[in-house]
Write an enzyme that holds these catalytic residues in place. Structure first.
Site, PDB file in Angstrom:
ATOM      1  N   ASP A  32      77.455  31.875  12.172  1.00 53.92           N
ATOM      2  CA  ASP A  32      76.597  32.807  12.910  1.00 53.92           C
ATOM      3  C   ASP A  32      75.137  32.384  12.806  1.00 53.92           C
ATOM      4  OD1 ASP A  32      76.360  35.695  14.167  1.00 53.92           O
ATOM      5  OD2 ASP A  32      74.786  35.547  12.643  1.00 53.92           O
ATOM      6  N   TYR A  37      66.206  33.278  14.034  1.00 53.87           N
ATOM      7  CA  TYR A  37      66.224  32.801  12.650  1.00 53.87           C
ATOM      8  C   TYR A  37      65.384  31.534  12.471  1.00 53.87           C
ATOM      9  CZ  TYR A  37      70.339  35.873  12.373  1.00 53.87           C
ATOM     10  OH  TYR A  37      71.205  36.942  12.435  1.00 53.87           O
ATOM     11  N   LYS A  66      72.144  33.899  19.370  1.00 53.97           N
ATOM     12  CA  LYS A  66      71.649  35.142  19.965  1.00 53.97           C
ATOM     13  C   LYS A  66      70.371  34.893  20.749  1.00 53.97           C
ATOM     14  CE  LYS A  66      73.367  37.419  15.799  1.00 53.97           C
ATOM     15  NZ  LYS A  66      73.350  36.220  14.923  1.00 53.97           N
ATOM     16  N   HIS A  99      70.270  39.848  21.110  1.00 56.82           N
ATOM     17  CA  HIS A  99      70.034  40.117  19.691  1.00 56.82           C
ATOM     18  C   HIS A  99      69.582  41.561  19.430  1.00 56.82           C
ATOM     19  CE1 HIS A  99      68.752  37.947  15.728  1.00 56.82           C
ATOM     20  NE2 HIS A  99      69.343  39.093  15.487  1.00 56.82           N
TER      21      HIS A  99
END
Length: 298
Positions: A32, A37, A66, A99
């Site tokens: 994931d 990030y 995402k 997201h």
């Protein structure tokens, strides 16, 4: 989709490369990630190196990313996923989420409207760039609004779920509508909470969980993850420590006895650790917790 996945949030640079390699070597196949990030390039390098070394084939992996909040405009969705694929060194994603249910535009309404973003997400499936699409941090009400115009139903809703925030309302609604739920923060994300200076209970140091873990010959982390699996979700614990990565796989192959599962599922404390405060604004569209989550703050 493998129900036990590896979460990459917080992993950076060479640490992220080595962590994803360790996760794949240990046996994780569900990876994931997210544009937000800031580590897709490193995660992609680790995946590439694992495939090149013959540790795994691409078809064996289930890779998730995402859409960033700044790419909700219909014309921005395709370039965003293409950029993610380039960073990840992939031809396609197995799952691609919106997201958060907001863009970065402040004002009384979500702009662009979520159904416009979703239509662009559906176009990614048509192009073969993603195998399935989902949402993350969406309340049942926000998914229901999407479904009114959706051509493709969200396959997954990724939301916070752990002992201290069971999120039963969202899980039950999604189950009724054929939408799978992936639980993030299944171990309560103590490192993230510490970095955000949030004073919340650390489930990895919980005495009750430790007692139940010991009685079953398991670790606290394995017990928390096993609870999440029996609670009806997939789980994506994050760790860059090879020992902990291997340990987390121990959530497979056993079950919590009913009395232990029920005890862990009956906690009075219910507190959302990731409240989404960073997307709230006095100008809207989400001014309060209830605006964002469509339920009173626990």
């Amino acid at each position: 989709m493998p129900l036990l996945g590896w979460g990459s949030s917080g992993a950076k640079d060479e640490e992220a490369v080595q962590a994803v390699r360790a996760a794949i070597k240990a046996g994780f196949r569900h990876i994931d990630d997210a544009e937000m990030y800031g580590n897709e390039e490193a995660i992609g390098q680790g995946i590439h190196e694992s495939i090149k070394a013959g540790k795994v084939q691409r078809e064996e992996l289930f890779i998730v990313s995402k859409l960033g909040n700044n790419h909700h405009a219909a014309e921005a969705v395709l370039p965003a996923v293409q950029a993610s694929l380039l960073r990840l060194q992939l031809d396609y994603l197995d799952l691609y989420h919106i997201h958060w249910p907001n863009s970065q535009e402040a004002g009384p309404h979500v702009v662009p409207a979520l159904n416009e973003t979703w239509a662009a997400m559906e176009g990614l499936v048509d192009r073969g760039l993603v195998r399935s699409i989902g949402v993350s941090n969406f309340s049942p009400e926000k998914i229901a609004a999407l479904l009114k115009s959706a051509r493709i139903k969200p396959a997954v809703n990724q939301v916070e779920v752990h002992l201290n925030f069971r999120n039963d309302r969202t899980i039950d609604w999604c189950k009724q509508h054929g939408i799978h739920v992936t639980a993030y923060a299944p171990l309560s994300s103590p490192q993230t909470m510490s970095s955000q200076k949030k004073s919340v209970p650390n489930l990895l140091k919980d005495a009750e969980v430790k007692q139940i873990a010991d009685s079953n010959g398991k670790t606290v982390a394995q017990t928390l993850l096993r609870w999440g699996l029996q609670h009806g979700t997939s789980v994506i614990p994050k760790s860059s420590n090879p020992k902990h990565i291997q340990e987390n796989l121990g959530a497979w192959g056993w079950k919590l006895p009913r009395k232990d599962y029920d005890a862990l599922s009956s906690r009075a404390i219910q507190q959302k650790y990731f409240d989404g405060g960073f997307v709230m604004s006095p100008e809207g569209p989400y001014r309060t917790y209830e605006d964002l989550w469509d339920e009173p703050e626990p």
